[in-house]
Design a protein around this motif. Structure first.
Motif, PDB file in Angstrom:
ATOM      1  N   LEU A  45       0.827  -1.211   0.000  1.00 20.70           N
ATOM      2  CA  LEU A  45       0.000   0.000   0.000  1.00 20.70           C
ATOM      3  C   LEU A  45       0.855   1.252   0.000  1.00 20.70           C
ATOM      4  O   LEU A  45       0.565   2.228  -0.689  1.00 20.70           O
ATOM      5  CB  LEU A  45      -0.930   0.001   1.217  1.00 20.70           C
ATOM      6  N   CYS A  46       1.917   1.210   0.793  1.00 18.57           N
ATOM      7  CA  CYS A  46       2.845   2.335   0.877  1.00 18.57           C
ATOM      8  C   CYS A  46       3.451   2.628  -0.507  1.00 18.57           C
ATOM      9  O   CYS A  46       3.448   3.770  -0.980  1.00 18.57           O
ATOM     10  CB  CYS A  46       3.927   1.989   1.890  1.00 18.57           C
ATOM     11  N   ASP A  47       3.908   1.582  -1.162  1.00 17.61           N
ATOM     12  CA  ASP A  47       4.481   1.732  -2.507  1.00 17.61           C
ATOM     13  C   ASP A  47       3.436   2.229  -3.497  1.00 17.61           C
ATOM     14  O   ASP A  47       3.727   3.050  -4.365  1.00 17.61           O
ATOM     15  CB  ASP A  47       5.055   0.396  -3.008  1.00 17.61           C
ATOM     16  N   PHE A  48       2.224   1.701  -3.362  1.00 14.86           N
ATOM     17  CA  PHE A  48       1.131   2.092  -4.250  1.00 14.86           C
ATOM     18  C   PHE A  48       0.867   3.603  -4.134  1.00 14.86           C
ATOM     19  O   PHE A  48       0.765   4.314  -5.131  1.00 14.86           O
ATOM     20  CB  PHE A  48      -0.124   1.288  -3.882  1.00 14.86           C
ATOM     21  N   ILE A  49       0.788   4.088  -2.896  1.00 12.72           N
ATOM     22  CA  ILE A  49       0.480   5.509  -2.666  1.00 12.72           C
ATOM     23  C   ILE A  49       1.635   6.401  -3.130  1.00 12.72           C
ATOM     24  O   ILE A  49       1.423   7.416  -3.810  1.00 12.72           O
ATOM     25  CB  ILE A  49       0.156   5.746  -1.173  1.00 12.72           C
ATOM     26  N   LEU A  50       2.862   6.015  -2.800  1.00 13.59           N
ATOM     27  CA  LEU A  50       4.016   6.830  -3.208  1.00 13.59           C
ATOM     28  C   LEU A  50       4.176   6.827  -4.725  1.00 13.59           C
ATOM     29  O   LEU A  50       4.477   7.867  -5.329  1.00 13.59           O
ATOM     30  CB  LEU A  50       5.297   6.324  -2.533  1.00 13.59           C
ATOM     31  N   GLY A  51       3.928   5.669  -5.349  1.00 11.41           N
ATOM     32  CA  GLY A  51       4.011   5.581  -6.804  1.00 11.41           C
ATOM     33  C   GLY A  51       2.989   6.489  -7.469  1.00 11.41           C
ATOM     34  O   GLY A  51       3.245   7.111  -8.500  1.00 11.41           O
ATOM     35  N   ARG A  52       1.814   6.580  -6.851  1.00  9.22           N
ATOM     36  CA  ARG A  52       0.758   7.429  -7.384  1.00  9.22           C
ATOM     37  C   ARG A  52       1.159   8.901  -7.340  1.00  9.22           C
ATOM     38  O   ARG A  52       0.934   9.657  -8.282  1.00  9.22           O
ATOM     39  CB  ARG A  52      -0.487   7.230  -6.518  1.00  9.22           C
ATOM     40  N   ILE A  53       1.734   9.328  -6.215  1.00  6.29           N
ATOM     41  CA  ILE A  53       2.126  10.735  -6.048  1.00  6.29           C
ATOM     42  C   ILE A  53       3.122  11.149  -7.125  1.00  6.29           C
ATOM     43  O   ILE A  53       3.111  12.286  -7.602  1.00  6.29           O
ATOM     44  CB  ILE A  53       2.719  10.962  -4.634  1.00  6.29           C
ATOM     45  N   GLU A  54       3.977  10.190  -7.523  1.00  4.42           N
ATOM     46  CA  GLU A  54       4.980  10.512  -8.547  1.00  4.42           C
ATOM     47  C   GLU A  54       4.326  10.894  -9.873  1.00  4.42           C
ATOM     48  O   GLU A  54       4.894  11.643 -10.660  1.00  4.42           O
ATOM     49  CB  GLU A  54       5.940   9.326  -8.729  1.00  4.42           C
ATOM     50  N   GLY A  55       3.101  10.370 -10.129  1.00  9.23           N
ATOM     51  CA  GLY A  55       2.449  10.676 -11.395  1.00  9.23           C
ATOM     52  C   GLY A  55       1.281  11.635 -11.290  1.00  9.23           C
ATOM     53  O   GLY A  55       0.853  12.211 -12.271  1.00  9.23           O
TER      54      GLY A  55
END
Length: 227
Positions: free
Chosen positions: A84-94
């Protein structure tokens, strides 16, 4: 038969309390294993990636944050929380739509299991790289959630963040610039306490003038609260 995310999106603009209740029900389904985390994420996809409607993307992140805030301890495994952490951080990048909710979701995840140093560093780096300056987000509550998250990072992961500063000479100037132009007194109380950490504990010689300027702007403070 509407999915929880559809119900949430249907209610969120009309009735915040009802929307939160929908998220609570999703959280209960996760606890009773009637809903798998992977299915919850899949149900979000078309809404969280909606190219034409920024509000829908933002509300989808809010749904995730509300679900995670309502999930009990020990429901999500270490691996699921990492995912979930990776999912959220990955989203912020885009896409920074719903960034205040992303911060709330991360705060909820951290409450449910301490991060390792690398994760704490990645969270700070992601926000500073992709969400600067904070003042671009018009809602005070959004900026407040992000400041609360950074406050947790500096309070609980001080050593990891200090190491990041030692490795990256740009961290401190970028950190200072991140808060530039914040005007809300509730947010400024947190900003001042955040800036105090590098002032007291880091080698700030290269950024001393920037630090001075960032705080000096606000003094003397004259604040008449609204009646």
């Amino acid at each position: 038969d509407m999915s929880d995310i559809q119900l949430y999106l249907f209610e969120v603009d009309k009735n915040k309390t009802e929307a939160k209740n929908v998220a609570k029900q999703s959280a209960q389904k996760l606890e009773t294993k009637d809903l798998k985390l992977i299915d919850l994420i899949t149900s979000l996809e078309e809404y969280i990636n909606n190219k034409d409607d920024a509000a829908v993307r933002g509300h989808s992140v809010a749904y995730l944050a509300d679900v995670l805030s309502a999930v009990g301890p020990r429901v999500l495994s270490n691996q699921e929380r990492r995912l979930l952490c990776d999912f959220i951080l990955g989203r912020i990048e885009g896409d920074v739509e719903g960034i205040g909710s992303s911060a709330r979701a991360l705060l909820a995840l951290e409450e449910r299991g301490k991060w390792d140093a690398a994760t704490a560093q990645k969270v700070l780096s992601t926000f500073i790289s992709h969400a600067s300056p904070l003042k671009q987000f018009k809602l005070q509550s959004e900026r407040y959630s992000i400041l609360q998250l950074i406050d947790v990072l500096l309070a609980k992961y001080r050593k990891a963040i200090h190491e990041l500063h030692n490795e990256d000479p740009m961290l401190l100037p970028n950190f200072i610039a991140f808060f530039d132009g914040e005007k809300d007194p509730r947010n400024l109380m947190i900003v001042f306490s955040l800036l105090q950490v590098p002032m007291m504990e880091w080698d700030v010689s290269s950024s001393a003038q920037d630090l001075f300027d960032s705080v000096f702007n606000y003094f003397p403070i004259t604040f008449k609260p609204p009646p």
